[in-house]
Design an enzyme around this catalytic site. Sequence first.
Site, PDB file in Angstrom:
ATOM      1  N   ASP A   1      47.348 -39.916  36.593  1.00  0.00           N
ATOM      2  CA  ASP A   1      46.337 -39.157  37.591  1.00  0.00           C
ATOM      3  C   ASP A   1      45.167 -39.816  37.275  1.00  0.00           C
ATOM      4  OD1 ASP A   1      47.117 -37.840  35.972  1.00  0.00           O
ATOM      5  OD2 ASP A   1      45.574 -36.430  36.606  1.00  0.00           O
ATOM      6  N   GLU A   2      44.264 -40.454  38.293  1.00  0.00           N
ATOM      7  CA  GLU A   2      42.540 -40.113  37.923  1.00  0.00           C
ATOM      8  C   GLU A   2      42.929 -41.211  36.728  1.00  0.00           C
ATOM      9  OE1 GLU A   2      41.357 -35.815  38.970  1.00  0.00           O
ATOM     10  OE2 GLU A   2      42.109 -36.061  37.022  1.00  0.00           O
TER      11      GLU A   2
HETATM   12  C1  TNX Z   1      42.776 -32.505  38.996  1.00  0.00           C
HETATM   13  S1  TNX Z   1      45.537 -32.698  39.695  1.00  0.00           S
HETATM   14  C2  TNX Z   1      44.073 -33.202  38.236  1.00  0.00           C
HETATM   15  C3  TNX Z   1      43.700 -32.273  37.037  1.00  0.00           C
HETATM   16  C4  TNX Z   1      42.155 -31.947  37.216  1.00  0.00           C
HETATM   17  C5  TNX Z   1      42.971 -30.432  38.011  1.00  0.00           C
HETATM   18  C6  TNX Z   1      41.795 -29.479  38.461  1.00  0.00           C
HETATM   19  C7  TNX Z   1      45.781 -34.401  38.977  1.00  0.00           C
HETATM   20  C8  TNX Z   1      47.033 -34.854  39.009  1.00  0.00           C
HETATM   21  N1  TNX Z   1      44.588 -34.178  38.119  1.00  0.00           N
HETATM   22  O1  TNX Z   1      43.003 -33.193  35.948  1.00  0.00           O
HETATM   23  O2  TNX Z   1      42.847 -30.480  35.676  1.00  0.00           O
HETATM   24  O3  TNX Z   1      42.717 -31.844  39.187  1.00  0.00           O
HETATM   25  O4  TNX Z   1      41.970 -28.647  39.598  1.00  0.00           O
END
Ligand code: TNX
Length: 516
Positions: free
Chosen positions: A329-330
């Site tokens: 993710d991200e």
């Molecule tokens: C998004 S969910 C993220 C996390 C954060 C979260 C906080 C996701 C796959 N990545 O790194 O902790 O939001 O709500």
Amino acid sequence: MAIMASAATLMTVACSTTPATPTDLSKANIIPKPVSITPTGGSFILTNRTDIYVKGESPEILRIGQYLADRLNPSTGFGLEVKTTAKDLVRGKILLALTENDPALGDEGYELVINEKSVTLTASKPAGLFYGVQTIRQLLPAKVELATAQEGPWELATGTIRDYPSYGYRGAMRDVARHFFGVEDIKIFIDQMAAYKMNTLHLHLSDDQGWRIEIKSWPNLTAHAGKSEVGGGEGGFYTQEQYSEIVRYAQERFITVIPEIDMPGHTNAALASYPELNADGKARELYTGTDVGFSSLATKKEITYKFIGDVVRELSAMTPGPWFHIGGDESHSTKLEDYIPFVNRVQDTVAAYGKKVLGWDDIASATLIPNSAVQYWAKAENALKGVEQGAKVLFSPSKYAYIDMQYDSTSIFGLHWAAYIEVDEAYNWDPESLVPGIKKENIIGIEAPLWAETIAARAEAEYLLFPRLPGYAEIGWTPKELRSWDEYKVRLANHGERMKAMDISFYPSARVDWVK
Ligand code: TNX
């Protein structure tokens, strides 16, 4: 003489115990709601002579019998024993038996037949017996969960419950990277999940702020990045023995552990521990803030894949479950043209160590190998891309299922970037009807992730987890036709005292009329 007389009076009182209230099994406050309940209007009274019988000699079933005894004995004070029998029915007792004659129950279902004389629990597989035991617990008064001896009567309404889950994956995620939670906290959480028939615990073991699992071939991960966390606290990590202990404890409660090593982003902890994992060869500083999207493994360096291979190998060897979660993710600081070959290659590594790949929905931009699954948290289009590639979807939509989201603007812990999620909003959705184009057959189940930026202690985690977790458990277990908030909220209201007896620090939402 006087003493004898009073003892005799006491005996009469104890023996003539009749149900205080008429008992109706269909009014039992069971969460998740069973598939079918047929009440017969009487009651079975548990006494110090009830003992728990197990049909056959299987150590696994004996262990489930003992688990039930261990739940009942402290509060009833009965000292119930677990015994074996060859019979299918034992008068005056509780019987646990496997059966080959009821395939409709599946791998996790059970049938519970209660009449005035006996309690008979049957299932095709041990997991079903374990879940039937959870139902028995919930049929008894909430005080059965207390650790010290309480007054009875211990009454079970009579009738038949037939029950099995909608989804095979009913999970929760604990982020132990942002703030570390030790083995004891996780064991308590495993027990709480088990009480609501959840069966999968996803552990988010690494992130920018910390590395939480000992990897013997890369010892600096924990030696260095095991000691940091959000806010600058002392952090912590699991030794391999401790991780295995969590896995074993979970397994005994029919819970599969899924380890996650998030990559190529969310990797500052690793990048701080080993300079060679950075594209520029320079170690990063440890990070104790809460930003996301700034870190990336060097996707073009061979050493990165040696590192990942070692981590996946060591962690897979300690993980009996079928899944390995690669995060994904991200990864905002990894170019898409680098991200895609990276995810493709890492999937092969995971497969080479005998595991199936799970990843956040972002990984659907890569070429998914057969058996990979995507965890839908952010983008429906990603989930659909996964389905188009033949992947299954795990539902964790952040607007509904992110258990780190605040209840409302007054919540003391949690975030609200996706939504405020009150208890009814957490309950009132259904995986099958959320994303057009994704049908039940594409869905493996649901998971509630608890991100830990804002929580550092068990009670803080419980404030976010409860009372929403039982609702997620019900979405995963109970067919959608049987679910409605108006009916569920009454059962949940009756679980307030039960959660208290279980020592759970829950948020007493005003949307529930808690029964005292
Ligand atoms: C998004 S969910 C993220 C996390 C954060 C979260 C906080 C996701 C796959 N990545 O790194 O902790 O939001 O709500």
